[in-house]
Design a protein around this motif. Structure first.
Motif, PDB file in Angstrom:
ATOM      1  N   ALA A  20       0.839  -1.190   0.000  1.00 17.44           N
ATOM      2  CA  ALA A  20       0.000   0.000   0.000  1.00 17.44           C
ATOM      3  C   ALA A  20       0.880   1.247   0.000  1.00 17.44           C
ATOM      4  O   ALA A  20       2.063   1.179   0.380  1.00 17.44           O
ATOM      5  CB  ALA A  20      -0.918   0.001   1.227  1.00 17.44           C
ATOM      6  N   PRO A  21       0.348   2.392  -0.418  1.00 18.75           N
ATOM      7  CA  PRO A  21       1.137   3.628  -0.391  1.00 18.75           C
ATOM      8  C   PRO A  21       1.680   3.912   1.005  1.00 18.75           C
ATOM      9  O   PRO A  21       0.969   3.781   2.000  1.00 18.75           O
ATOM     10  CB  PRO A  21       0.121   4.699  -0.829  1.00 18.75           C
ATOM     11  CG  PRO A  21      -0.868   3.962  -1.659  1.00 18.75           C
ATOM     12  CD  PRO A  21      -0.994   2.607  -1.019  1.00 18.75           C
ATOM     13  N   GLY A  22       2.951   4.295   1.079  1.00 16.13           N
ATOM     14  CA  GLY A  22       3.573   4.636   2.352  1.00 16.13           C
ATOM     15  C   GLY A  22       4.214   3.479   3.083  1.00 16.13           C
ATOM     16  O   GLY A  22       4.948   3.683   4.062  1.00 16.13           O
ATOM     17  N   GLU A  23       3.969   2.255   2.641  1.00 18.64           N
ATOM     18  CA  GLU A  23       4.565   1.099   3.314  1.00 18.64           C
ATOM     19  C   GLU A  23       6.019   0.905   2.892  1.00 18.64           C
ATOM     20  O   GLU A  23       6.406   1.227   1.763  1.00 18.64           O
ATOM     21  CB  GLU A  23       3.772  -0.173   3.013  1.00 18.64           C
ATOM     22  CG  GLU A  23       2.436  -0.244   3.712  1.00 18.64           C
ATOM     23  CD  GLU A  23       1.782  -1.598   3.551  1.00 18.64           C
ATOM     24  OE1 GLU A  23       1.242  -2.126   4.545  1.00 18.64           O
ATOM     25  OE2 GLU A  23       1.780  -2.134   2.420  1.00 18.64           O
ATOM     26  N   THR A  24       6.797   0.370   3.800  1.00 12.97           N
ATOM     27  CA  THR A  24       8.185   0.009   3.519  1.00 12.97           C
ATOM     28  C   THR A  24       8.353  -1.479   3.767  1.00 12.97           C
ATOM     29  O   THR A  24       7.499  -2.124   4.396  1.00 12.97           O
ATOM     30  CB  THR A  24       9.154   0.786   4.424  1.00 12.97           C
ATOM     31  OG1 THR A  24       8.933   0.380   5.792  1.00 12.97           O
ATOM     32  CG2 THR A  24       8.938   2.292   4.291  1.00 12.97           C
ATOM     33  N   LEU A  25       9.457  -2.029   3.287  1.00 14.55           N
ATOM     34  CA  LEU A  25       9.715  -3.442   3.521  1.00 14.55           C
ATOM     35  C   LEU A  25       9.836  -3.711   5.021  1.00 14.55           C
ATOM     36  O   LEU A  25       9.411  -4.771   5.510  1.00 14.55           O
ATOM     37  CB  LEU A  25      10.990  -3.875   2.792  1.00 14.55           C
ATOM     38  CG  LEU A  25      11.095  -5.377   2.487  1.00 14.55           C
ATOM     39  CD1 LEU A  25      10.017  -5.781   1.488  1.00 14.55           C
ATOM     40  CD2 LEU A  25      12.468  -5.727   1.959  1.00 14.55           C
ATOM     41  N   MET A 196      -6.644   1.900  -7.519  1.00 15.11           N
ATOM     42  CA  MET A 196      -6.790   1.230  -6.227  1.00 15.11           C
ATOM     43  C   MET A 196      -6.082   2.041  -5.144  1.00 15.11           C
ATOM     44  O   MET A 196      -4.854   2.065  -5.068  1.00 15.11           O
ATOM     45  CB  MET A 196      -6.204  -0.175  -6.294  1.00 15.11           C
ATOM     46  CG  MET A 196      -6.941  -1.112  -7.233  1.00 15.11           C
ATOM     47  SD  MET A 196      -8.483  -1.730  -6.525  1.00 15.11           S
ATOM     48  CE  MET A 196      -7.836  -2.837  -5.288  1.00 15.11           C
ATOM     49  N   GLN A 197      -6.849   2.747  -4.310  1.00 16.76           N
ATOM     50  CA  GLN A 197      -6.303   3.501  -3.186  1.00 16.76           C
ATOM     51  C   GLN A 197      -6.969   2.988  -1.910  1.00 16.76           C
ATOM     52  O   GLN A 197      -8.112   3.320  -1.618  1.00 16.76           O
ATOM     53  CB  GLN A 197      -6.534   4.996  -3.356  1.00 16.76           C
ATOM     54  CG  GLN A 197      -5.892   5.832  -2.250  1.00 16.76           C
ATOM     55  CD  GLN A 197      -6.044   7.320  -2.492  1.00 16.76           C
ATOM     56  OE1 GLN A 197      -6.447   7.750  -3.574  1.00 16.76           O
ATOM     57  NE2 GLN A 197      -5.732   8.119  -1.481  1.00 16.76           N
ATOM     58  N   ILE A 198      -6.230   2.169  -1.164  1.00 16.76           N
ATOM     59  CA  ILE A 198      -6.784   1.534   0.034  1.00 16.76           C
ATOM     60  C   ILE A 198      -6.782   2.525   1.190  1.00 16.76           C
ATOM     61  O   ILE A 198      -5.744   3.074   1.552  1.00 16.76           O
ATOM     62  CB  ILE A 198      -5.963   0.287   0.410  1.00 16.76           C
ATOM     63  CG1 ILE A 198      -5.967  -0.725  -0.742  1.00 16.76           C
ATOM     64  CG2 ILE A 198      -6.539  -0.366   1.672  1.00 16.76           C
ATOM     65  CD1 ILE A 198      -5.042  -1.907  -0.520  1.00 16.76           C
ATOM     66  N   THR A 199      -7.965   2.759   1.763  1.00 13.88           N
ATOM     67  CA  THR A 199      -8.075   3.642   2.915  1.00 13.88           C
ATOM     68  C   THR A 199      -8.227   2.875   4.223  1.00 13.88           C
ATOM     69  O   THR A 199      -7.911   3.401   5.293  1.00 13.88           O
ATOM     70  CB  THR A 199      -9.268   4.603   2.758  1.00 13.88           C
ATOM     71  OG1 THR A 199     -10.463   3.840   2.568  1.00 13.88           O
ATOM     72  CG2 THR A 199      -9.058   5.516   1.558  1.00 13.88           C
ATOM     73  N   SER A 200      -8.718   1.639   4.159  1.00 15.33           N
ATOM     74  CA  SER A 200      -8.832   0.781   5.337  1.00 15.33           C
ATOM     75  C   SER A 200      -8.625  -0.655   4.887  1.00 15.33           C
ATOM     76  O   SER A 200      -9.485  -1.229   4.211  1.00 15.33           O
ATOM     77  CB  SER A 200     -10.203   0.940   6.002  1.00 15.33           C
ATOM     78  OG  SER A 200     -10.305   0.110   7.154  1.00 15.33           O
TER      79      SER A 200
END
Length: 314
Positions: A20-25, A196-200
């Motif tokens: 998802a956006p903003g996630e890192t490994l 696809m922009q996941i908000t929850s």
């Protein structure tokens, strides 16, 4: 048990995560109790800093168990995830685990099906039983923990009016009963929205106002009212009607016990019993039912069990 040869390819769910956006490994590895090094190795990542939204990351390797006439292969088990099961050497059977029965169907690759793990299942060793051609083959497999986020949703008078426990239970039972476990349909999945922009995300521990904690049975996708919602895979419409909590709702049955649900629509574009193609418009994004704003709630159920849709999407 009916024998049916399925000539198609299944989406190869092997316990995986969609970035998802903003996630890192690092954040993803911590969520699943893995090391960054292990996660990078499983996915052949030379540079752990170079991942991107929408990328599918494998969380584990494949389990293999030898049987008298063949073998079982499946991905690792994680709370709230589904995994693809392959059985060689047998022509009919099913899997029983977590109080549910998961169907298997005959294909050119042997028996195929999906095994889902409840999102609230306790981590540790669990019994998974394969019933194949009259034989019973039990295996003890480990369920790995997943760290899900939490959110509190303010309970307005309008939302509170839709939180009656009896109504919630009856509506959930209706949704589950609509999926009739058809066999013989292809299961190549695609995103239900072009953007696809996941908000929850799925599995989010959720509380409405001062009520008790529950969990999110699907993923919420941000979109404006009127954006086309598309069928994630070929299937049959088994529910298309307004519901009190889920708003304007559509359920598609894709076969092998797998169904997808699309909630809070502003309009439905399909009828009960209609066969739909992958990518066909089945409705429009809205904010009907128990909703705080325009979005699509998208969910996947296996044998009635909600599982993370991210593992099915490509």
């Amino acid at each position: 048990m009916r024998r049916l040869l399925l000539l198609f390819f299944l989406t190869p769910v092997l316990a995986q995560h969609v970035v998802a956006p903003g996630e890192t490994l690092f954040s993803i590895a911590r969520r699943y109790g893995l090391s960054v090094e292990e996660l990078a190795r499983l996915n052949g990542l030379q540079d752990p800093d170079r991942i991107h939204p929408g990328q599918v990351l494998r969380l584990s390797g494949e389990e293999r168990r030898i049987l008298p006439k063949g073998e079982v292969r499946l991905g690792g088990l994680w709370g709230g995830q589904a995994t693809l099961v392959r059985v060689a050497g047998y022509k009919e059977g099913e899997v029983r685990a977590f109080g549910r029965t998961f169907p298997l169907a005959l294909s050119q690759e042997g028996l195929l099906g999906y095994l889902g793990v409840p999102a609230l299942e306790k981590p540790g060793v669990h019994r998974v039983e394969f019933f194949l051609e009259g034989g019973r083959f039990p295996f003890d497999l480990e369920v790995h923990p997943v760290s899900y986020p939490r959110e509190v949703i303010p309970l307005t008078p309008g939302l509170k009016a839709r939180m009656d426990p009896n109504t919630l239970r009856e509506e959930r039972e209706k949704v589950i009963a609509s999926c009739r476990f058809r066999l013989g349909l292809p299961l190549q999945f695609r995103p239900p929205l072009e953007k696809m922009q996941i908000t929850s995300p799925f599995g989010t521990r959720r509380r409405y106002g001062e009520g008790g904690w529950t969990y999110h049975e699907g993923m919420d996708l941000k979109a404006e009212v009127g954006v086309p919602v598309r069928a994630a895979a070929e299937g049959v419409v088994v529910l298309s009607e307004p519901l009190f909590v889920r708003g304007e709702a559509v359920v598609l049955d894709h076969g092998l016990g797998v169904c997808t649900g699309y909630w809070h629509l502003s309009a439905r574009k399909v009828r009960l019993g209609e066969r739909v193609k992958p990518g066909q418009v089945i409705g429009l994004v809205g904010s009907t039912g128990l909703s705080t704003g325009p979005h699509l709630h998208f969910e996947v159920r296996v044998a009635g069990l909600p599982v993370d849709p991210g593992g099915f999407l490509r």
